[in-house]
Design a protein around this motif. Structure first.
Motif, PDB file in Angstrom:
ATOM      1  N   TYR A   3      32.626 -16.986 -27.534  1.00 25.68           N
ATOM      2  CA  TYR A   3      32.271 -17.271 -26.147  1.00 25.68           C
ATOM      3  C   TYR A   3      32.753 -16.132 -25.251  1.00 25.68           C
ATOM      4  N   VAL A   4      32.103 -16.009 -24.097  1.00 28.44           N
ATOM      5  CA  VAL A   4      32.483 -14.987 -23.125  1.00 28.44           C
ATOM      6  C   VAL A   4      32.265 -15.561 -21.729  1.00 28.44           C
ATOM      7  N   LYS A  12      31.495 -20.129 -19.155  1.00 30.36           N
ATOM      8  CA  LYS A  12      31.907 -19.673 -20.477  1.00 30.36           C
ATOM      9  C   LYS A  12      30.789 -19.984 -21.463  1.00 30.36           C
ATOM     10  N   ALA A  13      30.049 -18.949 -21.840  1.00 33.33           N
ATOM     11  CA  ALA A  13      28.839 -19.126 -22.628  1.00 33.33           C
ATOM     12  C   ALA A  13      28.969 -18.532 -24.022  1.00 33.33           C
ATOM     13  N   ASN A  44      25.972 -23.158 -26.332  1.00 31.19           N
ATOM     14  CA  ASN A  44      25.975 -24.000 -25.142  1.00 31.19           C
ATOM     15  C   ASN A  44      25.148 -23.483 -23.967  1.00 31.19           C
ATOM     16  N   TYR A  45      24.516 -22.330 -24.118  1.00 29.59           N
ATOM     17  CA  TYR A  45      23.724 -21.753 -23.017  1.00 29.59           C
ATOM     18  C   TYR A  45      22.247 -21.843 -23.387  1.00 29.59           C
ATOM     19  N   ILE A  46      21.471 -22.492 -22.536  1.00 30.40           N
ATOM     20  CA  ILE A  46      20.038 -22.689 -22.774  1.00 30.40           C
ATOM     21  C   ILE A  46      19.255 -22.015 -21.656  1.00 30.40           C
ATOM     22  N   ASP A  47      18.345 -21.125 -22.029  1.00 29.98           N
ATOM     23  CA  ASP A  47      17.500 -20.424 -21.055  1.00 29.98           C
ATOM     24  C   ASP A  47      16.055 -20.870 -21.208  1.00 29.98           C
TER      25      ASP A  47
END
Length: 336
Positions: A3-4, A12-13, A44-47
């Motif tokens: 994560y970053v 925090k993605a 956890n990141y959805i675009d």
């Protein structure tokens, strides 16, 4: 999962996150299975985007009951405040949520920047939506290196993320993306597999992770198997000399037949948007999105078949692409 923190957003993605273009060719059940896999791996990141037909709707249904486990990002091509405000409301309904973590100005070209950030522009609606708690953060996406440079140098106080193509054969944004990170702007790599042109997905993702200028990357994932594949990549493993040589070989192989969408070929005397024609053909050939690509190709005012073979574009192309031959190939894909 690595994560970053995505720039000054504080979000925090997952470094390898989810791109929503391919979800259009699936159905609701498959989308739920994909989101199940994302949750399993901690991606956890959805675009997604307003322009990705049913992507928002499918994802909204799949996220019910677990919305809080994901960072949700979408985007709109609207350029004025009224249209953008309407799109935000549509996205909220489609995604079945009361808020969207990141809303992005989609595919912003140089010519539209002043309009979007000026009085009555789309940015005005996004700031209002942020103040109302409907969105959390504002970002931009671009395909032009010139547009990216302007956005990062002149609008860093207004944007929190930038999304730009970055992969083994497209690193023209490297210096500006590095500057963006210095300014606290989160950097997101779109097209990590160069629109499907790169077959070695593991090498492609590791190359981006090693670049030092990208926070997160969003490979398109249209099936649970693709999530398995992308989640398994060891991003910490350094690139070997042999792998760097393979990257060079890929650049040489695609260098004569690969459009970077830099825009230097413009303007076409016959009005053809050359990079967009290539992009739609690539979606049809590589992503299995023939119907979606056909609709967008048809909506263009001028098509590849309108080329009169004058060659003006080829004289301007910094990569020496055989553009006329490539346009003929596009015309064969769509039939005109």
């Amino acid at each position: 999962m690595n994560y970053v923190t995505l720039g000054k957003t504080g979000l925090k993605a997952a470094v390898v996150s989810f791109g929503g273009i391919p979800i259009q060719r699936a159905d609701g059940a498959n989308t739920k299975a994909v989101v199940d896999k994302l949750e399993e791996y901690g991606i956890n990141y959805i675009d997604t985007a307003r322009g990705y037909t049913v992507s928002e709707e499918y994802l909204g249904a799949a996220l019910e009951g677990r919305r809080d486990k994901f960072i949700l990002a979408t985007k709109s091509m609207s350029r004025d405040a009224a249209s953008m405000a309407a799109d935000v409301e549509t996205s909220l309904r489609n995604l079945r949520t009361g808020y969207i973590d990141l809303y992005q100005l989609h595919n912003l070209p140089e010519k539209d920047i002043e309009k979007v950030f000026g009085p009555g522009g789309a940015y005005e609606a996004l700031t209002a939506a942020r103040e109302a708690g409907k969105i959390g953060h504002i970002g931009v996406t671009a395909h032009s290196a010139d547009a990216l440079k302007i956005l990062v140098e002149d609008y860093a106080d207004r944007i929190e993320t930038v999304m730009f193509p970055y992969n083994i054969v497209e690193d023209q944004g490297r210096d500006v993306l590095a500057l963006a990170r210095e300014k606290g702007i989160g950097t997101i790599a779109m097209k990590p597999l160069a629109g499907g042109n790169l077959d070695d997905w593991e090498l492609a993702l590791r190359y981006i992770a090693a670049s030092g200028v990208i926070d997160i990357m969003i490979p398109g994932m249209g099936s649970p198997e693709e999530v398995d594949r992308n989640a398994s990549v060891d991003l910490a493993a350094p690139l070997t000399a042999e792998e760097l040589a393979r990257c060079d070989a890929v650049r040489k192989e695609l260098g004569t037949q690969f459009c970077r969408r830099c825009g230097y070929c413009a303007p076409c005397p016959n009005g053809i948007d050359i990079p967009s024609n290539f992009l739609m053909a690539n979606y049809a050939r590589k992503y299995g999105l023939a119907g979606w690509a056909e609709q967008r190709y048809k909506a263009m005012p001028y098509h590849a078949g309108s080329c009169v073979m004058c060659g003006a574009c080829e004289k301007r192309c910094p990569y020496g692409l055989p553009i006329r031959d490539m346009l003929e190939g596009v015309a064969k894909v769509f039939g005109y």
